[in-house]
Design an enzyme around this catalytic site. Structure first.
Site, PDB file in Angstrom:
ATOM      1  N   MET A   1      20.696  -6.926  13.100  1.00 16.05           N
ATOM      2  CA  MET A   1      20.072  -6.157  12.019  1.00 16.05           C
ATOM      3  C   MET A   1      20.634  -6.594  10.675  1.00 16.05           C
ATOM      4  O   MET A   1      20.513  -5.874   9.674  1.00 16.05           O
ATOM      5  CB  MET A   1      20.301  -4.658  12.244  1.00 16.05           C
ATOM      6  N   GLY A   2      21.248  -7.772  10.647  1.00 16.84           N
ATOM      7  CA  GLY A   2      21.733  -8.311   9.373  1.00 16.84           C
ATOM      8  C   GLY A   2      23.034  -7.673   8.920  1.00 16.84           C
ATOM      9  O   GLY A   2      23.732  -7.021   9.694  1.00 16.84           O
TER      10      GLY A   2
ATOM     11  N   GLY B   1      31.762 -10.352  13.856  1.00 16.28           N
ATOM     12  CA  GLY B   1      31.249 -10.030  15.197  1.00 16.28           C
ATOM     13  C   GLY B   1      29.964 -10.806  15.460  1.00 16.28           C
ATOM     14  O   GLY B   1      29.812 -11.476  16.494  1.00 16.28           O
ATOM     15  N   HIS B   2      29.027 -10.738  14.497  1.00 16.82           N
ATOM     16  CA  HIS B   2      27.770 -11.493  14.635  1.00 16.82           C
ATOM     17  C   HIS B   2      28.054 -12.996  14.707  1.00 16.82           C
ATOM     18  O   HIS B   2      27.447 -13.716  15.494  1.00 16.82           O
ATOM     19  CB  HIS B   2      26.856 -11.233  13.432  1.00 16.82           C
TER      20      HIS B   2
ATOM     21  N   GLY C   1      26.462  -8.435  21.972  1.00 15.80           N
ATOM     22  CA  GLY C   1      27.888  -8.125  21.888  1.00 15.80           C
ATOM     23  C   GLY C   1      28.285  -6.996  22.828  1.00 15.80           C
ATOM     24  O   GLY C   1      27.526  -6.047  23.029  1.00 15.80           O
TER      25      GLY C   1
ATOM     26  N   ASP D   1      28.275  -3.122  21.831  1.00 17.48           N
ATOM     27  CA  ASP D   1      27.208  -2.204  22.231  1.00 17.48           C
ATOM     28  C   ASP D   1      27.025  -2.350  23.738  1.00 17.48           C
ATOM     29  O   ASP D   1      26.044  -2.923  24.210  1.00 17.48           O
ATOM     30  CB  ASP D   1      25.923  -2.538  21.466  1.00 17.48           C
TER      31      ASP D   1
ATOM     32  N   GLN E   1      23.917  -0.997  25.444  1.00 12.27           N
ATOM     33  CA  GLN E   1      22.750  -1.797  25.032  1.00 12.27           C
ATOM     34  C   GLN E   1      22.654  -3.079  25.862  1.00 12.27           C
ATOM     35  O   GLN E   1      21.571  -3.442  26.338  1.00 12.27           O
ATOM     36  CB  GLN E   1      22.874  -2.140  23.550  1.00 12.27           C
TER      37      GLN E   1
ATOM     38  N   SER F   1      28.635  -3.129  10.945  1.00 10.93           N
ATOM     39  CA  SER F   1      28.023  -3.034   9.612  1.00 10.93           C
ATOM     40  C   SER F   1      28.227  -1.638   9.044  1.00 10.93           C
ATOM     41  O   SER F   1      28.293  -1.443   7.833  1.00 10.93           O
ATOM     42  CB  SER F   1      26.522  -3.344   9.689  1.00 10.93           C
TER      43      SER F   1
END
Ligand code: AMP
Length: 305
Positions: free
Chosen positions: A54-55, A60-61, A171, A174, A177, A210
């Site tokens: 989600m930007g 982490g991203h 990741g 989550d 998820q 984020s």
């Protein structure tokens, strides 16, 4: 109901072309362009890897980008704040966004493609199809966010059809998820390998997110107690404690040292089934969701010897 934000001004074709000639990274805002490109990559025999985000990218991203690069030829990062995974009254409108910075970070990581669609392109008027992984979506985060995972699985399935990846990475931050996405891929026969990647943390242990941006100085300092409570649970487990209730109570005591904390849940679950037994067998995942003020943070840790 899809919650629409005002249209952002699209990148001009020239801006995009200048940008891509300078850095060789392409940005696709249109679904058919992304699909055509993905098809041509597939025809050339190359493997596509997708990193859905989600930007407002952080380390982490970036770790997901670095990890997926090892098993594919073309890395696609999607940047899309997905309205269908936010409930009423949640932080969709104030969710942090900085696409310019995201582009820069992707460029530095040698990302090949950034897919950056507008909301009405993903959910045009009359949009009416949703995917639900039934059992896993109503527990843990699904209790206080009953429509959240339906939004996640729906957008991820759409991204799979648009980006046509061979492999996608999620990741462990989550955790629920990632389990849900794996289940969807299995149940719906997506021909896509799902990889997971370890949680990246700040030096004091707070998991990068984020949403950490919402925390004031004091809350940020206190937020480390989430990770410390998970570490405490692991220590108790390693000392032989197997009673879930006792471990959860100990964790709650630590977290509630934060004056403005409200525990959404503390769960200790089997790593694959997310079921919560009375006694832990060999391994378990301890997972927490806590509001500090208005900011909801999640974290988890594997309990093993
Ligand atoms: P988000 O942009 O928050 O939707 O996250 C996009 C992806 O990055 C998801 O697969 C997350 O699990 C993953 N992610 C977010 N934070 C972290 C972190 N601290 N460590 C590892 N992966 C993360």
């Amino acid at each position: 109901m899809v919650n629409f934000l005002p249209m952002r001004s699209p990148l001009s074709k020239r801006q995009n072309a200048e940008f891509s000639s300078e850095i060789k990274m392409k940005i696709f805002e249109d679904i058919p362009d992304m699909q055509k490109f993905a098809e041509s990559v597939r025809k050339s025999g190359k493997r596509i890897g997708l990193v859905p985000t989600m930007g407002y990218l952080h380390e982490g991203h970036l770790s997901l980008i670095r990890n997926i690069r090892k098993s594919c030829d073309v890395v696609v990062v999607s940047v899309f704040v997905n309205p269908t995974q936010f409930g009423i009254g949640e932080d969709l409108n104030k969710y942090p966004r900085d696409f310019k910075r995201d582009q820069e970070l992707c460029r530095k990581e040698n990302v090949d493609i950034v897919f950056y669609p507008e909301v009405p392109k993903m959910y045009p008027e009359g949009y009416d199809t949703y995917i639900t992984v039934e059992k896993f979506s109503g527990i843990m985060c699904g209790v206080s966010r009953p429509t959240h995972f339906q939004g996640v699985t729906t957008v991820v399935a759409k991204l799979f059809n648009i980006v046509k990846p061979h492999i996608a990475i999620f990741g462990e931050k989550d955790y629920q998820q990632a389990i849900i996405i794996k289940k969807m891929v299995q149940d719906l026969n997506f021909d896509i390998v799902i990889e997971t990647s370890p949680i990246i943390r700040e030096s004091d242990g707070l998991a990068l997110s984020s949403r950490n941006k919402y925390l004031n100085k004091n809350d940020r300092k206190n937020a480390v107690l989430l990770y410390q409570s998970l570490q405490h649970a692991k220590k108790l487990f390693q000392k032989g404690e197997r009673d879930i209730l006792i471990i959860k109570q100990e964790m709650a005591k630590m977290i509630l040292q934060i004056p403005n904390a409200r525990i959404d849940y503390i769960e200790i679950v089997a790593p694959d089934t997310l079921r919560s037994p009375d006694q832990i067998q060999e391994r378990a995942v301890a997972a927490v969701a806590v509001f500090i003020g208005k900011t909801r943070l999640i974290d988890n840790l594997l309990l093993e010897q």
